[in-house]
Design a protein around this motif. Structure first.
Motif, short mmCIF file in Angstrom:
data_model
loop_
_atom_site.label_atom_id
_atom_site.label_comp_id
_atom_site.label_asym_id
_atom_site.label_seq_id
_atom_site.Cartn_x
_atom_site.Cartn_y
_atom_site.Cartn_z
N UNK A 82 0.78 -1.25 0.00
CA UNK A 82 0.00 0.00 0.00
C UNK A 82 0.81 1.29 0.00
N UNK A 83 2.13 1.24 -0.05
CA UNK A 83 2.88 2.50 -0.04
C UNK A 83 4.26 2.29 -0.66
N UNK A 84 4.66 3.23 -1.50
CA UNK A 84 5.95 3.15 -2.17
C UNK A 84 7.09 3.25 -1.14
N UNK A 85 6.94 4.21 -0.23
CA UNK A 85 7.98 4.40 0.78
C UNK A 85 8.03 3.22 1.75
N UNK A 86 6.86 2.73 2.16
CA UNK A 86 6.81 1.59 3.08
C UNK A 86 7.42 0.35 2.45
N UNK A 87 7.17 0.18 1.16
CA UNK A 87 7.71 -0.97 0.45
C UNK A 87 9.23 -0.86 0.34
#
Length: 204
Positions: A186-191
């Motif tokens: 659900x998130x580019x940064x989290x991934x």
């Protein structure tokens, strides 16, 4: 075909004489009203129903006016005080759509309601107009309806501020397939963080 199907087909031909005239007159009317106001009923009942609206207690329609155009950088006299690569002031675009911004503004004003969805109703050279479908999570007619009472749970507070509505999700770059491997979870940064952080389990 039912009446809603005829309405849907009519709205698909926005450059027809009928709709061009209607939209022009409606835009004039919307400009005279305040930027956020409650609409007595949906302008596009077929579209509103497809997005979850029901003509019963607990459902509300708000109309909102958003100024069109890009987002100029807020810096004094255009001085960004940075490297030349980041000197831009004028030709910058906001990362989210105007529809998402419209939902956010209505959600802030109506803090006791939950934003369900929204749709376009008109635009002119300066403004875009959207209608937002909101739901009262404490109304008994909503809480007893098995199809919509999921929105009463606390986890759905201010969905529009967290990119969980349809318009909000579109701006998060989320989809399926190998092109979207970088946004899993659900998130580019989290991934990115999950792939780059080193987790060493303690030896016991």
């Amino acid at each position: 075909m039912g009446a809603y199907k005829y309405l849907e087909e009519l709205w698909k031909k926005k450059q027809s004489d009928v709709l061009r005239f209607l939209l022009r007159v409606r835009c004039w009317q919307y400009r005279q009203l305040s930027s956020i106001h409650r609409a007595p009923r949906p302008t596009r009942p077929d579209k509103a129903r497809r997005l979850g609206y029901k003509a019963k207690q607990g459902f509300v329609i708000y109309r909102v006016r958003i100024r069109r155009g890009g987002r100029k950088r807020k810096v004094p006299k255009g001085a960004t005080m940075g490297k030349p690569a980041n000197m831009g002031v004028n030709q910058l675009k906001f990362q989210r759509s105007l529809q998402s911004v419209a939902e956010e503004r209505v959600g802030r004003q109506c803090g006791n309601l939950r934003v369900l969805n929204s749709y376009w109703v008109g635009q002119d050279s300066v403004y875009k107009f959207f209608e937002v479908v909101l739901v009262d999570p404490f109304h008994k007619a909503v809480r007893r309806d098995a199809q919509i009472n999921w929105i009463c749970r606390p986890v759905h507070k201010h969905r529009e501020l967290r990119g969980l509505t349809s318009a909000g999700r579109k701006n998060r770059g989320m989809n399926k397939g190998h092109l979207y491997n970088k946004v899993k979870g659900s998130s580019r940064y989290g991934s990115w963080l999950r792939r780059n952080i080193v987790k060493l389990r303690r030896y016991r």
